[in-house]
Motif scaffolding. Structure first.
Motif, PDB file in Angstrom:
ATOM      1  N   GLN A 206       0.856  -1.191   0.000  1.00 37.91           N
ATOM      2  CA  GLN A 206       0.000   0.000   0.000  1.00 37.91           C
ATOM      3  C   GLN A 206       0.885   1.230   0.000  1.00 37.91           C
ATOM      4  O   GLN A 206       1.634   1.473   0.954  1.00 37.91           O
ATOM      5  N   LEU A 207       0.802   2.003  -1.047  1.00 33.39           N
ATOM      6  CA  LEU A 207       1.683   3.148  -1.222  1.00 33.39           C
ATOM      7  C   LEU A 207       1.257   4.331  -0.362  1.00 33.39           C
ATOM      8  O   LEU A 207       0.064   4.600  -0.184  1.00 33.39           O
ATOM      9  N   ILE A 208       2.245   5.019   0.207  1.00 29.79           N
ATOM     10  CA  ILE A 208       2.019   6.298   0.884  1.00 29.79           C
ATOM     11  C   ILE A 208       2.793   7.334   0.082  1.00 29.79           C
ATOM     12  O   ILE A 208       4.018   7.443   0.189  1.00 29.79           O
ATOM     13  N   THR A 209       2.091   8.071  -0.753  1.00 28.02           N
ATOM     14  CA  THR A 209       2.726   8.981  -1.695  1.00 28.02           C
ATOM     15  C   THR A 209       3.116  10.297  -1.019  1.00 28.02           C
ATOM     16  O   THR A 209       2.644  10.616   0.080  1.00 28.02           O
ATOM     17  N   ILE A 210       3.940  11.071  -1.703  1.00 22.43           N
ATOM     18  CA  ILE A 210       4.322  12.389  -1.186  1.00 22.43           C
ATOM     19  C   ILE A 210       3.087  13.273  -0.968  1.00 22.43           C
ATOM     20  O   ILE A 210       2.947  13.893   0.097  1.00 22.43           O
ATOM     21  N   PRO A 211       2.151  13.364  -1.933  1.00 18.10           N
ATOM     22  CA  PRO A 211       0.956  14.175  -1.672  1.00 18.10           C
ATOM     23  C   PRO A 211       0.154  13.691  -0.455  1.00 18.10           C
ATOM     24  O   PRO A 211      -0.401  14.509   0.280  1.00 18.10           O
TER      25      PRO A 211
ATOM     26  N   PRO B 295       6.659  14.277   4.727  1.00 17.55           N
ATOM     27  CA  PRO B 295       6.986  14.219   3.292  1.00 17.55           C
ATOM     28  C   PRO B 295       8.463  13.955   3.045  1.00 17.55           C
ATOM     29  O   PRO B 295       8.814  13.343   2.024  1.00 17.55           O
ATOM     30  N   ALA B 296       9.328  14.401   3.944  1.00 20.65           N
ATOM     31  CA  ALA B 296      10.767  14.171   3.759  1.00 20.65           C
ATOM     32  C   ALA B 296      11.124  12.691   3.820  1.00 20.65           C
ATOM     33  O   ALA B 296      12.162  12.268   3.304  1.00 20.65           O
ATOM     34  N   ASP B 297      10.259  11.878   4.434  1.00 15.66           N
ATOM     35  CA  ASP B 297      10.517  10.439   4.542  1.00 15.66           C
ATOM     36  C   ASP B 297      10.084   9.672   3.296  1.00 15.66           C
ATOM     37  O   ASP B 297      10.474   8.507   3.129  1.00 15.66           O
ATOM     38  N   GLY B 298       9.247  10.271   2.475  1.00 17.32           N
ATOM     39  CA  GLY B 298       8.584   9.530   1.405  1.00 17.32           C
ATOM     40  C   GLY B 298       9.275   9.606   0.067  1.00 17.32           C
ATOM     41  O   GLY B 298      10.298  10.257  -0.080  1.00 17.32           O
ATOM     42  N   PRO B 299       8.660   8.920  -0.912  1.00 18.00           N
ATOM     43  CA  PRO B 299       7.464   8.092  -0.758  1.00 18.00           C
ATOM     44  C   PRO B 299       7.762   6.800   0.015  1.00 18.00           C
ATOM     45  O   PRO B 299       8.884   6.298   0.000  1.00 18.00           O
ATOM     46  N   LEU B 300       6.718   6.293   0.672  1.00 18.33           N
ATOM     47  CA  LEU B 300       6.820   5.098   1.492  1.00 18.33           C
ATOM     48  C   LEU B 300       5.810   4.060   1.014  1.00 18.33           C
ATOM     49  O   LEU B 300       4.953   4.349   0.179  1.00 18.33           O
ATOM     50  N   PHE B 301       5.927   2.853   1.555  1.00 18.77           N
ATOM     51  CA  PHE B 301       4.851   1.889   1.361  1.00 18.77           C
ATOM     52  C   PHE B 301       4.716   1.024   2.602  1.00 18.77           C
ATOM     53  O   PHE B 301       5.687   0.774   3.319  1.00 18.77           O
ATOM     54  N   ILE B 302       3.483   0.628   2.873  1.00 19.10           N
ATOM     55  CA  ILE B 302       3.189  -0.307   3.957  1.00 19.10           C
ATOM     56  C   ILE B 302       3.133  -1.707   3.372  1.00 19.10           C
ATOM     57  O   ILE B 302       2.438  -1.949   2.384  1.00 19.10           O
TER      58      ILE B 302
END
Length: 504
Positions: free
Chosen positions: A378-383, A400-407
């Motif tokens: 599951q993506l956690i996008t910058i927006p 936002p500095a950590d991303g993009p991330l995903f679970i």
């Protein structure tokens, strides 16, 4: 989420005052019960509480609640009690046996229930949708289960910019009601998930209390109403894509491209992709894509999906209720369930590693009865991370500095309790392997999403030391005697420990 109404330890609506804590040191529980209109002298079961064991105290509490006019109380060994416990999403939750179940119909009744718990020292649990995957999350052995399903109002504001919703609502019925007004809210993606648990365990969009509740779970009080921002919507684009086995890697390419660049300048899209196994079908992969406009063709941010071979495609213009129904179709309930999750920096090679690890270890459990195992990205996008910073942000400790991330979220369904241990080990082993691989590349992120976590995971400490201390400080102000830490022991608490301890 815009605001909320909360029943706190002192059982008042949340109004901050210039005192050292929300509840005065002189707060008298007995007097508070009387102020709620309950004649304690008419409740003989409360006499002699100091001499009673915790279990007899709970019997006294439940018998007292039965005597209060208009309280709906289900006692053990009754049809209503059995029907209620059998309707939990995870059978592990239904196996828990509270002393009684109550269904308050007003915030005042919630207040009285908490006060009776304090007076008797009988522990309690609170059930919204009851969609957690481990025992004790929203029920309690030998205590009081407070079920909120009757607090179910939905009131759209005159200007249609917000809606007040009770914690007894689930997302599908909530969306259906909003669609009558041409409105929608940001919410859950599965039909029968409850509004309160999902909102308090996450929330992407007051000062300390509001910040704390967005990720702080059940540690601060019982929310009796949520006021959510609404936006105009009739239909939006989205749906599922069932991927041909030959194109799993192409689907991962498209997923990575969306997270890395496709969503960088457009906040309207989201995506989750899941891999699993079904008897008679074999390995499978299904992606669910959404775009918050009623477009008629594939949005540009998902363009790489045009190159993926599909077995089935339900994407198109749908109402929000239609979309969550599509995603929930075939999802089993009233079975044994476990959920686990961890978070990583977006990386294409890690996608393949986690999927390959899943299928490599799958033979260890594949003969479990009625098995349905999945692993999701599951993506956690910058927006999305930027949206999380609005209105004071939340307790998660990601930016936002950590991303993009995903679970990486794993969910497993099965029916035989004899398979519990090896299925738990299967999930834990995958996490250990993927985290070890991610560590080589500096891709690990501490954040654990509460609503996907297992009882063996330490959620609150994953938010970071500073955020954990801020949550504890807020709790100390609003709940100085620790009612929601001590008398409501289930789920994820602010000491940061895992409910069942570290998995071993």
């Amino acid at each position: 989420m815009k605001s909320l109404v909360l029943v706190a330890a002192a059982t008042c609506a949340v109004v901050c005052t210039a005192q050292d804590s929300f509840e005065s040191p002189e707060f008298n529980v007995t007097q508070a019960v009387l102020q709620q209109g309950v004649d304690i002298s008419a409740l003989p079961t409360l006499a002699g509480l100091k001499e009673r064991s915790p279990w007899s105290a709970c019997a006294a509490a439940c018998n007292s609640l039965k005597l209060i006019p208009s309280f709906e109380v289900y006692a053990k060994n009754t049809t209503n009690y059995t029907t209620f416990t059998n309707e939990y999403w995870a059978t592990q939750q239904g196996d828990v046996n509270p002393e009684c179940i109550i269904k308050p119909s007003t915030p005042k009744q919630v207040s009285i229930a908490v006060l009776i718990s304090r007076l008797t020292r009988c522990p309690f649990a609170v059930k919204g949708g009851g969609h957690a995957a481990f025992a004790g999350s929203s029920s309690i052995e030998g205590g009081i289960t407070i079920a909120l399903e009757k607090l179910n109002k939905i009131e759209v504001a005159t200007d249609k910019k917000s809606v007040l919703v009770g914690p007894g609502r689930r997302w599908l019925e909530f969306y259906n009601e909003l669609e009558k007004h041409g409105l929608a809210v940001v919410g859950g993606r599965v039909t029968d998930v409850g509004v309160p648990g999902l909102t308090l365990g996450g929330g992407v969009t007051y000062p300390d209390l509001y910040w704390s509740l967005r990720g702080g779970g059940n540690n601060f009080g019982i929310v009796t109403a949520f006021q959510l921002h609404t936006f105009p919507m009739n239909k939006m684009w989205g749906g599922g894509k069932l991927v041909a086995n030959s194109d799993f890697e192409k689907a991962l390419d498209a997923t990575y491209k969306f997270g890395a660049t496709g969503a960088a300048s457009d906040e309207k899209g989201s995506q989750i992709i899941s891999f699993g196994y079904a008897e008679g079908f074999g390995p499978l992969a299904s992606a669910f894509l959404t775009y918050a406009e009623p477009v008629t063709s594939l949005p540009a941010m998902f363009e790489d999906w045009a190159n993926v071979s599909l077995i089935q495609d339900t994407t198109g213009a749908h109402t929000l209720s239609e979309l969550v129904s599509l995603l929930s179709d075939g999802v089993p309930d009233r079975e044994r369930q476990t959920y686990w999750d961890v978070t990583f920096k977006l990386d294409r090679s890690l996608f393949s590693f986690l999927v390959n690890t899943f299928y490599e270890l799958l033979p260890n459990i594949i003969d479990a009865k009625n098995l349905l195992p999945t692993i999701s990205i599951q993506l956690i996008t910058i927006p999305q991370l930027q949206q999380m910073q609005k209105n004071g942000g939340n307790a998660f400790g990601i930016s936002p500095a950590d991303g993009p991330l995903f679970i990486m979220n794993m969910g497993t369904v099965w029916t035989n309790p004899a398979d519990d241990e090896r299925i738990l080990k299967f999930n834990n082993d995958i996490i250990m392997r993927v985290q070890a691989e991610a560590a080589k590349k500096g891709l690990n992120n501490d954040y654990i999403y509460m609503n996907y976590a297992s009882g063996y995971q330490a959620v609150v400490s994953s938010y970071g030391t500073a955020n954990q201390k801020r949550l504890q400080s807020t709790s100390s102000w609003f709940d100085p005697t620790g009612v929601f830490r001590k008398l409501q022991p289930g789920y994820f608490k602010l000491d940061g420990s895992a409910p069942f301890g570290e998995y071993s």
